[in-house]
Write a protein that holds these residues in place. Structure first.
Motif, PDB file in Angstrom:
ATOM      1  N   GLN A  56       2.472   3.361  10.315  1.00 42.01           N
ATOM      2  CA  GLN A  56       3.690   3.857   9.674  1.00 42.01           C
ATOM      3  C   GLN A  56       3.626   3.740   8.151  1.00 42.01           C
ATOM      4  O   GLN A  56       4.417   4.367   7.434  1.00 42.01           O
ATOM      5  CB  GLN A  56       4.927   3.121  10.202  1.00 42.01           C
ATOM      6  N   TYR A  57       2.684   2.948   7.642  1.00 41.09           N
ATOM      7  CA  TYR A  57       2.521   2.801   6.189  1.00 41.09           C
ATOM      8  C   TYR A  57       1.731   3.962   5.580  1.00 41.09           C
ATOM      9  O   TYR A  57       1.735   4.144   4.358  1.00 41.09           O
ATOM     10  CB  TYR A  57       1.774   1.500   5.852  1.00 41.09           C
ATOM     11  N   LEU A  58       1.033   4.711   6.422  1.00 39.60           N
ATOM     12  CA  LEU A  58       0.059   5.678   5.923  1.00 39.60           C
ATOM     13  C   LEU A  58       0.678   6.811   5.119  1.00 39.60           C
ATOM     14  O   LEU A  58       0.273   7.062   3.981  1.00 39.60           O
ATOM     15  CB  LEU A  58      -0.760   6.251   7.079  1.00 39.60           C
ATOM     16  N   GLN A  59       1.645   7.523   5.691  1.00 37.84           N
ATOM     17  CA  GLN A  59       2.150   8.725   5.038  1.00 37.84           C
ATOM     18  C   GLN A  59       2.801   8.468   3.679  1.00 37.84           C
ATOM     19  O   GLN A  59       2.554   9.216   2.726  1.00 37.84           O
ATOM     20  CB  GLN A  59       3.134   9.470   5.952  1.00 37.84           C
ATOM     21  N   PRO A  60       3.605   7.401   3.534  1.00 43.34           N
ATOM     22  CA  PRO A  60       4.168   7.135   2.198  1.00 43.34           C
ATOM     23  C   PRO A  60       3.090   6.917   1.134  1.00 43.34           C
ATOM     24  O   PRO A  60       3.243   7.363  -0.011  1.00 43.34           O
ATOM     25  CB  PRO A  60       4.996   5.865   2.414  1.00 43.34           C
ATOM     26  N   ILE A  61       2.007   6.251   1.521  1.00 40.42           N
ATOM     27  CA  ILE A  61       0.935   5.996   0.551  1.00 40.42           C
ATOM     28  C   ILE A  61       0.162   7.271   0.252  1.00 40.42           C
ATOM     29  O   ILE A  61      -0.183   7.545  -0.900  1.00 40.42           O
ATOM     30  CB  ILE A  61      -0.008   4.885   1.059  1.00 40.42           C
ATOM     31  N   LEU A  62      -0.090   8.092   1.271  1.00 40.72           N
ATOM     32  CA  LEU A  62      -0.776   9.363   1.050  1.00 40.72           C
ATOM     33  C   LEU A  62       0.055  10.276   0.145  1.00 40.72           C
ATOM     34  O   LEU A  62      -0.492  10.994  -0.694  1.00 40.72           O
ATOM     35  CB  LEU A  62      -1.051  10.064   2.382  1.00 40.72           C
ATOM     36  N   THR A  63       1.367  10.215   0.300  1.00 40.77           N
ATOM     37  CA  THR A  63       2.262  11.018  -0.557  1.00 40.77           C
ATOM     38  C   THR A  63       2.146  10.569  -2.004  1.00 40.77           C
ATOM     39  O   THR A  63       2.107  11.394  -2.926  1.00 40.77           O
ATOM     40  CB  THR A  63       3.717  10.888  -0.078  1.00 40.77           C
ATOM     41  N   ILE A  82      -0.924  -0.301  -4.874  1.00 40.06           N
ATOM     42  CA  ILE A  82       0.515  -0.362  -5.129  1.00 40.06           C
ATOM     43  C   ILE A  82       1.291   0.028  -3.871  1.00 40.06           C
ATOM     44  O   ILE A  82       2.306  -0.586  -3.527  1.00 40.06           O
ATOM     45  CB  ILE A  82       0.899   0.562  -6.304  1.00 40.06           C
ATOM     46  N   GLY A  83       0.789   1.033  -3.161  1.00 38.35           N
ATOM     47  CA  GLY A  83       1.446   1.474  -1.929  1.00 38.35           C
ATOM     48  C   GLY A  83       1.475   0.390  -0.868  1.00 38.35           C
ATOM     49  O   GLY A  83       2.498   0.183  -0.201  1.00 38.35           O
ATOM     50  N   ILE A  84       0.366  -0.312  -0.710  1.00 37.79           N
ATOM     51  CA  ILE A  84       0.330  -1.412   0.272  1.00 37.79           C
ATOM     52  C   ILE A  84       1.286  -2.525  -0.157  1.00 37.79           C
ATOM     53  O   ILE A  84       1.986  -3.118   0.682  1.00 37.79           O
ATOM     54  CB  ILE A  84      -1.110  -1.947   0.421  1.00 37.79           C
ATOM     55  N   GLY A 117      -1.827  -7.446  -9.567  1.00 37.56           N
ATOM     56  CA  GLY A 117      -1.606  -6.936 -10.921  1.00 37.56           C
ATOM     57  C   GLY A 117      -0.323  -6.151 -11.092  1.00 37.56           C
ATOM     58  O   GLY A 117       0.285  -6.168 -12.163  1.00 37.56           O
ATOM     59  N   LYS A 118       0.119  -5.458 -10.047  1.00 39.51           N
ATOM     60  CA  LYS A 118       1.318  -4.613 -10.148  1.00 39.51           C
ATOM     61  C   LYS A 118       2.536  -5.237  -9.471  1.00 39.51           C
ATOM     62  O   LYS A 118       3.565  -4.570  -9.305  1.00 39.51           O
ATOM     63  CB  LYS A 118       1.030  -3.234  -9.550  1.00 39.51           C
ATOM     64  N   ALA A 149      -6.841  -4.363 -12.969  1.00 39.72           N
ATOM     65  CA  ALA A 149      -5.557  -4.500 -12.288  1.00 39.72           C
ATOM     66  C   ALA A 149      -4.554  -5.330 -13.081  1.00 39.72           C
ATOM     67  O   ALA A 149      -3.344  -5.122 -12.973  1.00 39.72           O
ATOM     68  CB  ALA A 149      -5.763  -5.117 -10.904  1.00 39.72           C
ATOM     69  N   VAL A 150      -5.057  -6.277 -13.880  1.00 37.68           N
ATOM     70  CA  VAL A 150      -4.141  -7.144 -14.639  1.00 37.68           C
ATOM     71  C   VAL A 150      -4.183  -6.874 -16.142  1.00 37.68           C
ATOM     72  O   VAL A 150      -3.516  -7.550 -16.922  1.00 37.68           O
ATOM     73  CB  VAL A 150      -4.448  -8.644 -14.385  1.00 37.68           C
TER      74      VAL A 150
END
Length: 272
Positions: A56-63, A82-84, A117-118, A149-150
């Motif tokens: 269920q995490y996949l599509q928001p991150i792909l977007t 950042i998506g994860i 970092g984010k 990243a930092v």
């Protein structure tokens, strides 16, 4: 975690299909930059989330990836990290962070560095404390991405960051020592410049001084490059510092650093 022993392919076309499939499943680390660039990060993400029942995490991150103005290996890397992080916070799922922090795949560990970092809930001290684990990673890719990243956080909190990183310069691990220098380079590579250090490079002396004769070539290269960056805006500072270092510590390690530090100045002197 040990160094990669497998010899990587010289071009993407030469990567054996079996190796590429293993890379995209996150089962092995990349052996060189060619393989690192060849990994399909979207597919790797899909396989990771499927394996750990988080599809269920996949599509928001792909977007998020599709919405990037510029899609490169590094921007995709950052977007996934950042998506994860966002999915972890939204779903109260710290376990996914723990999974990627210690994953066998170097690309997935690269994503993990951006969850540090984010992460806006962490202050600079917390970010650097957590990123040190990755600065000591035995994979070249993770070591490079972790300082990227930092980097912006370091630039925004420069005085405090330099104070913390100055304490890393005597660390037993050369990778950790190198991070202190590389992360604070005035110009750096593939990253924003730190204007304050370009104009006032003396602010970085508490990091540079302890490593002026470091035995590690990896560290020497970084310190030399740091000063070469500074020489483009403050050449007199760099020349004076290099002269002082050679007088104080006329070792071959120092001489190597000084040569790298002065290379732009020497080119300008000879008109090349």
């Amino acid at each position: 975690m040990t160094e990669i022993k497998r010899k990587g392919s010289r071009s993407a076309k030469e990567i054996p299909q079996e190796i590429l499939e293993q890379l995209n499943r996150g089962e092995i680390e990349t052996a060189n930059l060619v393989e690192w660039l060849a990994v399909d990060q979207r597919l790797l993400l899909k396989n990771l989330l499927k394996q750990f029942d988080r599809t269920q995490y996949l599509q928001p991150i792909l977007t998020d990836i599709e919405n990037l103005k510029k899609q490169t290996v590094n921007t995709i890397n950052e977007a996934i990290g950042i998506g994860i992080l966002e999915q972890s916070l939204e779903n109260n799922d710290p376990e996914i962070i723990a999974i990627i922090n210690n994953h066998a795949s170097d690309l997935i560990r690269c994503w993990a560095t951006y969850t540090i970092g984010k992460n806006q809930t962490l202050n600079i001290k917390q970010k650097l404390e957590q990123i040190q684990h990755f600065s000591a990673d035995k994979h070249f890719g993770v070591r490079e991405i972790c300082w990227l990243a930092v980097r912006s956080s370091i630039a925004k909190n420069l005085t405090k960051s330099i104070k913390i990183l100055s304490g890393w310069t005597n660390h037993i691990d050369e990778n950790v020592r190198r991070f202190a220098s590389e992360a604070t380079r005035p110009r750096g590579v593939w990253c924003e410049h730190i204007e304050e250090l370009k104009q006032n490079p003396e602010l970085g002396l508490t990091i540079l001084e302890p490593m002026k004769s470091d035995k590690s070539k990896y560290v020497q290269d970084s310190v030399g490059n740091w000063l070469n960056d500074a020489s483009k805006t403050q050449p007199d500072f760099v020349k004076t510092l290099c002269e002082n270092w050679m007088n104080e510590s006329p070792a071959k390690e120092t001489a190597y650093i000084v040569k790298k530090a002065l290379r732009t100045i020497e080119k300008l002197k000879t008109g090349l």
